[in-house]
Write an enzyme that holds these catalytic residues in place. Structure first.
Site, PDB file in Angstrom:
ATOM      1  N   ILE A  31       0.819  -1.210   0.000  1.00  0.00           N
ATOM      2  CA  ILE A  31       0.000   0.000   0.000  1.00  0.00           C
ATOM      3  C   ILE A  31       0.860   1.270   0.000  1.00  0.00           C
ATOM      4  CG2 ILE A  31      -0.228   0.356   2.513  1.00  0.00           C
ATOM      5  CD1 ILE A  31      -3.283   0.604   2.025  1.00  0.00           C
ATOM      6  N   ASN A  87      11.574  -8.619   7.004  1.00  0.00           N
ATOM      7  CA  ASN A  87      11.927  -7.880   8.213  1.00  0.00           C
ATOM      8  C   ASN A  87      11.450  -8.671   9.425  1.00  0.00           C
ATOM      9  OD1 ASN A  87      13.053  -5.586   6.928  1.00  0.00           O
ATOM     10  ND2 ASN A  87      11.006  -4.796   6.498  1.00  0.00           N
ATOM     11  N   GLY A  93      12.378  -3.243  11.726  1.00  0.00           N
ATOM     12  CA  GLY A  93      11.222  -2.452  11.321  1.00  0.00           C
ATOM     13  C   GLY A  93      10.000  -3.269  10.953  1.00  0.00           C
ATOM     14  N   GLN A  94       9.896  -4.505  11.475  1.00  0.00           N
ATOM     15  CA  GLN A  94       8.685  -5.284  11.189  1.00  0.00           C
ATOM     16  C   GLN A  94       7.489  -4.627  11.849  1.00  0.00           C
ATOM     17  OE1 GLN A  94       8.720  -9.445  12.397  1.00  0.00           O
ATOM     18  NE2 GLN A  94       6.798  -9.871  11.307  1.00  0.00           N
ATOM     19  N   HIS A 100       5.914 -11.860   5.674  1.00  0.00           N
ATOM     20  CA  HIS A 100       5.707 -11.364   4.311  1.00  0.00           C
ATOM     21  C   HIS A 100       7.076 -11.126   3.703  1.00  0.00           C
ATOM     22  CE1 HIS A 100       5.463  -8.139   7.307  1.00  0.00           C
ATOM     23  NE2 HIS A 100       6.136  -7.378   6.463  1.00  0.00           N
ATOM     24  N   LEU A 101       7.205 -11.585   2.469  1.00  0.00           N
ATOM     25  CA  LEU A 101       8.439 -11.371   1.722  1.00  0.00           C
ATOM     26  C   LEU A 101       8.223 -10.150   0.838  1.00  0.00           C
ATOM     27  CD1 LEU A 101      11.251 -12.298   0.888  1.00  0.00           C
ATOM     28  CD2 LEU A 101      10.171 -13.858  -0.757  1.00  0.00           C
ATOM     29  N   HIS A 102       9.002  -9.090   1.095  1.00  0.00           N
ATOM     30  CA  HIS A 102       8.943  -7.916   0.229  1.00  0.00           C
ATOM     31  C   HIS A 102       9.698  -8.227  -1.060  1.00  0.00           C
ATOM     32  CE1 HIS A 102       7.862  -4.729   3.326  1.00  0.00           C
ATOM     33  NE2 HIS A 102       8.332  -5.657   4.139  1.00  0.00           N
TER      34      HIS A 102
END
Ligand code: AMP
Ligand code: ZN
Length: 114
Positions: A31, A87, A93-94, A100-102
């Site tokens: 987002i 993260n 910074g999670q 979740h894999l960015h």
């Protein structure tokens, strides 16, 4: 997990821009994208962080990574290159505690990250 943001996206209680879905994996556009491609690849099953992974989760982690590579290929960013990041916890910074894999790409990036 009823109060988990990404479980709500999996269950379609919150909308998302979905780019891939199968029985085990969901991928959607971040987002707040940090690059032309910024996709989050998640397991449909709730796992809070990498620290919660068990031996039975080896396959799903492999699926997340392979799916990120496939989406990168579809987007035409493979040759240029891209970054994949998990993260974990505060210092990294999670902010969402459903792994979740960015997948981040489409522009040059710096190393080391901030
Ligand atoms: P992290 O900081 O690694 O936990 O990443 C969480 C990511 O989720 C951030 O990049 C956010 O921009 C993204 N995010 C938060 N809420 C949403 C949402 N409703 N739909 C898509 N991405 C989201
Ligand atoms: Zn969850």
């Amino acid at each position: 997990m009823s109060d988990c943001l990404f479980c709500k996206i999996v269950n379609r209680q919150i909308p998302a821009s979905v780019v891939y879905e199968d029985d085990r994996v969901l991928a959607f556009n971040d987002i707040n994208p940090q690059a032309p491609t910024h996709v989050l690849v998640i397991p449909k099953r709730h796992v809070a962080s990498l620290d919660e992974l068990g031996v039975d989760d080896d396959a799903i982690v492999g699926e997340l990574v392979r799916r990120a590579a496939a989406i990168a290929r579809e987007r035409g960013i493979t040759a240029g290159g891209y970054r994949t990041v998990f993260n974990t916890n505060r210092d990294a910074g999670q902010t969402v505690f459903h792994i979740h894999l960015h997948l981040i790409g489409g522009r040059a990036m710096h190393w080391p990250p901030g």
